[in-house]
Design a protein around this motif. Structure first.
Motif, PDB file in Angstrom:
ATOM      1  N   PRO A  34       0.821  -1.200   0.000  1.00 53.41           N
ATOM      2  CA  PRO A  34       0.000   0.000   0.000  1.00 53.41           C
ATOM      3  C   PRO A  34       0.854   1.249   0.000  1.00 53.41           C
ATOM      4  O   PRO A  34       2.044   1.215   0.303  1.00 53.41           O
ATOM      5  CB  PRO A  34      -0.793  -0.126   1.310  1.00 53.41           C
ATOM      6  CG  PRO A  34       0.030  -1.019   2.170  1.00 53.41           C
ATOM      7  CD  PRO A  34       0.723  -1.961   1.240  1.00 53.41           C
ATOM      8  N   VAL A  35       0.226   2.371  -0.328  1.00 51.66           N
ATOM      9  CA  VAL A  35       0.963   3.631  -0.387  1.00 51.66           C
ATOM     10  C   VAL A  35       1.499   3.993   0.985  1.00 51.66           C
ATOM     11  O   VAL A  35       2.642   4.385   1.138  1.00 51.66           O
ATOM     12  CB  VAL A  35       0.041   4.748  -0.929  1.00 51.66           C
ATOM     13  CG1 VAL A  35       0.763   6.082  -0.902  1.00 51.66           C
ATOM     14  CG2 VAL A  35      -0.397   4.418  -2.351  1.00 51.66           C
ATOM     15  N   ARG A  36       0.653   3.862   2.001  1.00 49.81           N
ATOM     16  CA  ARG A  36       1.092   4.098   3.376  1.00 49.81           C
ATOM     17  C   ARG A  36       1.033   2.779   4.105  1.00 49.81           C
ATOM     18  O   ARG A  36       0.013   2.103   4.099  1.00 49.81           O
ATOM     19  CB  ARG A  36       0.172   5.108   4.056  1.00 49.81           C
ATOM     20  CG  ARG A  36       0.297   6.514   3.503  1.00 49.81           C
ATOM     21  CD  ARG A  36      -0.679   7.418   4.235  1.00 49.81           C
ATOM     22  NE  ARG A  36      -0.587   8.787   3.750  1.00 49.81           N
ATOM     23  CZ  ARG A  36      -1.629   9.576   3.578  1.00 49.81           C
ATOM     24  NH1 ARG A  36      -2.834   9.140   3.835  1.00 49.81           N
ATOM     25  NH2 ARG A  36      -1.466  10.815   3.155  1.00 49.81           N
ATOM     26  N   GLY A  37       2.112   2.431   4.770  1.00 55.24           N
ATOM     27  CA  GLY A  37       2.198   1.115   5.374  1.00 55.24           C
ATOM     28  C   GLY A  37       1.897   1.066   6.844  1.00 55.24           C
ATOM     29  O   GLY A  37       2.170   0.066   7.479  1.00 55.24           O
ATOM     30  N   GLN A  38       1.337   2.153   7.412  1.00 53.01           N
ATOM     31  CA  GLN A  38       1.119   2.155   8.843  1.00 53.01           C
ATOM     32  C   GLN A  38      -0.242   2.732   9.192  1.00 53.01           C
ATOM     33  O   GLN A  38      -0.765   3.601   8.510  1.00 53.01           O
ATOM     34  CB  GLN A  38       2.203   2.967   9.560  1.00 53.01           C
ATOM     35  CG  GLN A  38       3.579   2.355   9.488  1.00 53.01           C
ATOM     36  CD  GLN A  38       4.563   3.076  10.399  1.00 53.01           C
ATOM     37  OE1 GLN A  38       4.183   3.626  11.422  1.00 53.01           O
ATOM     38  NE2 GLN A  38       5.818   3.082  10.009  1.00 53.01           N
ATOM     39  N   ALA A  39      -0.811   2.216  10.294  1.00 57.97           N
ATOM     40  CA  ALA A  39      -2.002   2.781  10.904  1.00 57.97           C
ATOM     41  C   ALA A  39      -1.795   2.664  12.406  1.00 57.97           C
ATOM     42  O   ALA A  39      -0.780   2.121  12.867  1.00 57.97           O
ATOM     43  CB  ALA A  39      -3.260   2.050  10.452  1.00 57.97           C
ATOM     44  N   ALA A  40      -2.730   3.171  13.182  1.00 60.48           N
ATOM     45  CA  ALA A  40      -2.616   3.108  14.636  1.00 60.48           C
ATOM     46  C   ALA A  40      -4.015   3.034  15.231  1.00 60.48           C
ATOM     47  O   ALA A  40      -5.011   3.340  14.569  1.00 60.48           O
ATOM     48  CB  ALA A  40      -1.859   4.323  15.176  1.00 60.48           C
ATOM     49  N   LEU A  83       3.591   8.152  14.537  1.00 59.05           N
ATOM     50  CA  LEU A  83       2.237   8.522  14.141  1.00 59.05           C
ATOM     51  C   LEU A  83       2.211   9.415  12.908  1.00 59.05           C
ATOM     52  O   LEU A  83       1.198   9.476  12.210  1.00 59.05           O
ATOM     53  CB  LEU A  83       1.517   9.222  15.300  1.00 59.05           C
ATOM     54  CG  LEU A  83       1.152   8.342  16.505  1.00 59.05           C
ATOM     55  CD1 LEU A  83       0.338   9.144  17.503  1.00 59.05           C
ATOM     56  CD2 LEU A  83       0.371   7.113  16.061  1.00 59.05           C
ATOM     57  N   ALA A  84       3.309  10.122  12.638  1.00 56.95           N
ATOM     58  CA  ALA A  84       3.345  10.988  11.453  1.00 56.95           C
ATOM     59  C   ALA A  84       3.159  10.179  10.180  1.00 56.95           C
ATOM     60  O   ALA A  84       2.625  10.684   9.185  1.00 56.95           O
ATOM     61  CB  ALA A  84       4.661  11.764  11.408  1.00 56.95           C
ATOM     62  N   ASP A  85       3.570   8.912  10.189  1.00 58.13           N
ATOM     63  CA  ASP A  85       3.456   8.064   9.003  1.00 58.13           C
ATOM     64  C   ASP A  85       2.183   7.235   8.993  1.00 58.13           C
ATOM     65  O   ASP A  85       1.972   6.439   8.077  1.00 58.13           O
ATOM     66  CB  ASP A  85       4.661   7.117   8.924  1.00 58.13           C
ATOM     67  CG  ASP A  85       5.965   7.875   8.723  1.00 58.13           C
ATOM     68  OD1 ASP A  85       5.920   8.917   8.054  1.00 58.13           O
ATOM     69  OD2 ASP A  85       6.993   7.424   9.238  1.00 58.13           O
ATOM     70  N   ALA A  86       1.336   7.405  10.012  1.00 59.82           N
ATOM     71  CA  ALA A  86       0.103   6.618  10.081  1.00 59.82           C
ATOM     72  C   ALA A  86      -0.941   7.209   9.146  1.00 59.82           C
ATOM     73  O   ALA A  86      -1.332   8.365   9.289  1.00 59.82           O
ATOM     74  CB  ALA A  86      -0.415   6.584  11.515  1.00 59.82           C
ATOM     75  N   GLY A  87      -1.383   6.403   8.196  1.00 63.40           N
ATOM     76  CA  GLY A  87      -2.417   6.885   7.285  1.00 63.40           C
ATOM     77  C   GLY A  87      -3.753   7.045   7.972  1.00 63.40           C
ATOM     78  O   GLY A  87      -4.579   7.862   7.579  1.00 63.40           O
ATOM     79  N   LEU A  88      -3.996   6.248   9.038  1.00 62.98           N
ATOM     80  CA  LEU A  88      -5.218   6.337   9.820  1.00 62.98           C
ATOM     81  C   LEU A  88      -4.881   6.122  11.290  1.00 62.98           C
ATOM     82  O   LEU A  88      -4.006   5.312  11.622  1.00 62.98           O
ATOM     83  CB  LEU A  88      -6.225   5.262   9.397  1.00 62.98           C
ATOM     84  CG  LEU A  88      -7.084   5.516   8.155  1.00 62.98           C
ATOM     85  CD1 LEU A  88      -7.865   4.244   7.829  1.00 62.98           C
ATOM     86  CD2 LEU A  88      -8.036   6.677   8.378  1.00 62.98           C
ATOM     87  N   ILE A  89      -5.573   6.837  12.160  1.00 63.52           N
ATOM     88  CA  ILE A  89      -5.481   6.611  13.596  1.00 63.52           C
ATOM     89  C   ILE A  89      -6.894   6.291  14.066  1.00 63.52           C
ATOM     90  O   ILE A  89      -7.760   7.174  14.120  1.00 63.52           O
ATOM     91  CB  ILE A  89      -4.922   7.832  14.340  1.00 63.52           C
ATOM     92  CG1 ILE A  89      -3.516   8.169  13.830  1.00 63.52           C
ATOM     93  CG2 ILE A  89      -4.888   7.575  15.849  1.00 63.52           C
ATOM     94  CD1 ILE A  89      -2.955   9.471  14.375  1.00 63.52           C
TER      95      ILE A  89
END
Length: 303
Positions: A34-40, A83-89
């Motif tokens: 995916p484009v962004r690889g992180q969520a929280a 968290l700056a790289d999290a596409g969704l929190i």
């Protein structure tokens, strides 16, 4: 000889083309990153659902460590890291984790990435007088497995918006997760039918959804406002609930100070039971284990 060599060459070429085609087909079937690889997620129940849907396509980080109380949580500098790289929190909302917005701002992620599930879960009101004079919306929706299945659907849509190519993958994993939660719901429904007592007093208002789903009544809350000492009149009314003709069972929670509830138990001459509505600790390391733990605690108190 020349014809034989020609046939062999054509055969070798066909084999090479077939191998190339199979190689390309295999590449096409491989899931792209995916484009962004992180969520929280702010709290464990939401984190467990999200991480199991995300699988290996996205890393879902848990913000609030197990054992901490989200109501009086004060974010630390290290909580901002990543968290700056999290596409969704993913947050609960409804007043449970208001610090999620501040964390997102501090991390540079922006409040727009904070996705609150609670308002979408058909939230219920705690009865007036138990927590505050006026009705109060309860944020602990996950203690109801039926609403948890709805949360799974919402999380799938959110992750699919973040990573559209992964949508089929998320839906497949969500289907398996919902089946597991439905089996859990059936199991707890059967278990709840064996409980001869139906009234409970909780340390704070965390079990209204569970009680509504399985035919229980929360008849009192020891500490209506976390961190605030309740009035003597309020405490006496709880003693009456614990001693009444249909006595309520008293529950404390491992994330919260239980001294006040223990004092009440001594005055009323009743036993104290422990229930964990947040999970993440040993014995409650999945959503299903969390709910089974709640049912098990009630089973020991209400039979």
């Amino acid at each position: 000889m020349i014809c034989a060599r020609s046939r062999i060459a054509r055969l070798c070429g066909a084999v090479a083309l077939l191998a190339l085609a199979l190689s390309l087909a295999g590449t096409a079937c491989t899931r792209s990153a995916p484009v962004r690889g992180q969520a929280a997620a702010t709290v464990f129940p939401v984190h467990d659902l999200a991480r199991r849907i995300a699988g290996d396509r996205l890393t879902v980080r848990l913000i609030l460590a197990p054992g901490l109380d989200p109501h009086d949580y004060e974010p630390r500098p290290q909580d901002v890291v990543g968290l700056a790289d999290a596409g969704l929190i993913f947050a609960v909302g409804l007043g449970l984790d208001p610090w999620a917005q501040a964390l997102a701002r501090a991390a540079g992620a922006g409040e727009a990435r904070v996705f609150e599930l609670g308002p979408l879960m058909d939230p219920i009101l705690a009865p007036p007088g138990l927590i505050r004079p006026e009705p109060l919306i309860d944020p602990h929706f996950w203690t109801d497995p039926v609403r948890a299945q709805r949360a799974v659907d919402v999380i799938v849509e959110a992750l699919s918006g973040l990573d559209p190519e992964g949508a089929p993958f998320y839906r497949e994993r969500a289907s398996a997760l919902k089946r597991s939660i439905q089996e859990l719901h059936v199991e707890v429904s059967r278990q709840s039918q064996t409980w001869t007592r139906r009234r409970i007093v909780t340390l704070h208002g965390s079990l209204f959804y569970f009680a509504a789903r399985y035919g229980l009544q929360v008849s009192g809350v020891v500490q209506p406002v976390p961190g605030t000492e309740p009035s003597a009149q309020h405490l006496q009314s709880l003693v009456a609930e614990l001693r009444g003709p249909e006595p309520a069972a008293l529950f404390v929670e491992p994330q919260l100070d239980s001294q006040l509830a223990l004092s009440l138990a001594r005055e009323a001459g009743v036993q104290v039971h422990t229930v964990d509505a947040l999970g993440g600790r040993p014995g409650a390391e999945s959503y299903e284990e969390l709910v089974r733990g709640i049912a098990r605690a009630l089973d020991g108190a209400l039979r």
